[in-house]
Design an enzyme around this catalytic site. Structure first.
Site, mmCIF file in Angstrom:
data_model
loop_
_atom_site.group_PDB
_atom_site.id
_atom_site.type_symbol
_atom_site.label_atom_id
_atom_site.label_comp_id
_atom_site.label_asym_id
_atom_site.label_seq_id
_atom_site.Cartn_x
_atom_site.Cartn_y
_atom_site.Cartn_z
ATOM 1 N N SER A 1 0.850 -1.186 0.000
ATOM 2 C CA SER A 1 0.000 0.000 0.000
ATOM 3 C C SER A 1 0.883 1.232 0.000
ATOM 4 C CB SER A 1 -0.912 -0.002 1.232
ATOM 5 O OG SER A 1 -1.732 1.143 1.248
ATOM 6 N N HIS B 1 2.077 12.181 -0.656
ATOM 7 C CA HIS B 1 1.659 13.581 -0.598
ATOM 8 C C HIS B 1 2.889 14.431 -0.904
ATOM 9 C CE1 HIS B 1 -2.240 12.499 1.043
ATOM 10 N NE2 HIS B 1 -1.633 11.729 1.929
ATOM 11 N N HIS C 1 -2.042 7.296 -5.050
ATOM 12 C CA HIS C 1 -2.286 6.118 -4.212
ATOM 13 C C HIS C 1 -2.128 4.879 -5.073
ATOM 14 C CE1 HIS C 1 -5.429 2.991 -3.386
ATOM 15 N NE2 HIS C 1 -4.772 2.932 -2.242
ATOM 16 N N ASN D 1 -2.199 0.353 -4.451
ATOM 17 C CA ASN D 1 -2.044 -0.855 -3.654
ATOM 18 C C ASN D 1 -2.423 -2.066 -4.487
ATOM 19 O OD1 ASN D 1 -4.742 -2.209 -2.841
ATOM 20 N ND2 ASN D 1 -5.148 -0.051 -2.440
ATOM 21 N N THR D 2 -1.802 -3.192 -4.167
ATOM 22 C CA THR D 2 -2.205 -4.488 -4.712
ATOM 23 C C THR D 2 -2.135 -5.489 -3.575
ATOM 24 O OG1 THR D 2 0.051 -5.054 -5.441
ATOM 25 C CG2 THR D 2 -1.405 -4.014 -7.061
ATOM 26 N N ARG D 3 -3.015 -6.483 -3.601
ATOM 27 C CA ARG D 3 -3.100 -7.387 -2.465
ATOM 28 C C ARG D 3 -3.721 -8.717 -2.881
ATOM 29 N NH1 ARG D 3 -6.676 -3.382 -2.417
ATOM 30 N NH2 ARG D 3 -8.906 -3.898 -2.387
ATOM 31 N N HIS E 1 -3.569 7.511 -17.316
ATOM 32 C CA HIS E 1 -4.532 6.509 -17.780
ATOM 33 C C HIS E 1 -3.992 5.706 -18.958
ATOM 34 C CE1 HIS E 1 -8.144 7.215 -15.339
ATOM 35 N NE2 HIS E 1 -7.711 8.465 -15.242
ATOM 36 N N HIS F 1 -20.669 12.085 0.343
ATOM 37 C CA HIS F 1 -21.125 13.262 1.090
ATOM 38 C C HIS F 1 -20.607 14.566 0.480
ATOM 39 C CE1 HIS F 1 -17.230 12.396 3.136
ATOM 40 N NE2 HIS F 1 -17.167 13.699 3.297
ATOM 41 N N GLY G 1 -6.511 -5.506 13.924
ATOM 42 C CA GLY G 1 -5.472 -5.274 14.903
ATOM 43 C C GLY G 1 -4.099 -4.966 14.348
#
Length: 294
Positions: free
Chosen positions: A116, A120, A130, A132-134, A164, A194, A277
């Site tokens: 991840s 900034h 940003h 990430n791969t998982r 892109h 929101h 955790g």
């Protein structure tokens, strides 16, 4: 079963992490003109993270690598982890709601590994980013997830187009339908309800991805990771030399507020990391160093 696949995936995420850390420190070294070029090049601080199960047994961990106050990067974190154990009741419910996996309550074991990254930047003209791969495994199912998205506070159409186009070039060998599907997925996932707007200019994203062909799905996941540096580095090299004023910095700080809101309210990775955790500093490293709400 799946021990070889899990080890292969974990090793790949660590290799990608090493490549990115090396490339980012090279950017710091090569920044010799423009704002902040007279400062000391930044370096990553690396910390090992560990998890323990409720009974005190080993539950995995990883490496948290964070650079603060660099010439190019104001704050960037590149984390890699491999964690395992049993899912708590709330995590089981969330997983079952997303994937409808039978048997999760009877055997809630899990294994997860991934990388991840959130960056900034010092210069408001350089976009935040940003990636990430998982891979996630349970005795009942396995899947991949991840992607990368660009988050400029000052938008440049040519930067967006390059980001892109590079991703599309890496995904097209897996089939021409992958890029448009993953682009649309990113547009939906990184939307802030929101605020009624996207947090950036999009990218690619997938979650709970499993065709049943592990090799093919892993190869796609690898190319999502491989696309990141060629998509992002040229934008940094082009924009980091631009001058900026107080209004530009203010725009950046306000935009960072959107990023913080999204990650704290909606991001699944943040919720999962805290729920299971993991080290909260590692989970929350995505938050910007400074932000502003007006």
């Amino acid at each position: 079963m799946f021990e070889t696949e899990k080890a292969t995936a974990a090793a790949w995420f660590r290799e990608l992490r090493d490549d990115i850390v090396t490339a980012f420190e090279a950017l710091e070294d090569s920044h010799e003109a423009g704002p902040f070029s007279d400062a000391k090049p930044g370096r990553f601080e690396v910390k090992e993270t560990r998890r323990q199960s409720d009974d005190g047994s080993d539950a995995g961990g990883g490496l948290m690598s964070v650079m603060r106050g660099g010439r190019v990067f104001e704050k960037v974190g590149v984390n890699v982890s491999t964690v395992y154990g049993t899912l708590g009741e709330r995590a089981q419910q969330a997983m079952a709601a997303r994937r409808g996996i039978p048997g999760m309550k009877d055997d809630p074991r899990f294994w997860a590994s991934g990388i991840s990254l959130v960056a900034h930047m010092q210069n408001p003209h350089v976009p935040a980013v940003h990636m990430n791969t998982r891979m996630f495994w349970t005795p009942h199912a396995w899947w991949f997830g991840g992607g990368s998205d660009l988050n400029p506070c000052i938008e440049y159409d040519d930067d967006t187009a390059h980001f892109h186009a590079t991703q599309m070039a890496h995904l097209d060998p897996h089939g021409p339908g992958h890029y448009p599907r993953l682009k649309e997925w990113a547009d939906e996932y990184f939307y802030i309800p929101h605020r009624k707007r996207a947090r950036g200019v999009g990218g690619i994203f997938m979650d709970d991805y499993c065709t049943g062909d592990w090799q093919a799905d892993f190869a796609l996941t690898q190319d999502i990771g491989r696309a990141f540096l060629p998509a992002f580095l040229p934008l940094v090299e082009k924009r980091r030399i631009q001058g900026f004023g107080e209004d530009d910095k203010n725009t950046q700080l306000v935009h960072r507020g959107l990023y913080a809101e999204y990650n704290l309210v909606y991001d699944r990775g943040t919720k999962f990391g805290l729920e299971t955790g993991h080290d909260p500093d590692a989970v929350l490293m995505s938050l910007p160093p400074l932000a502003k709400w007006v």
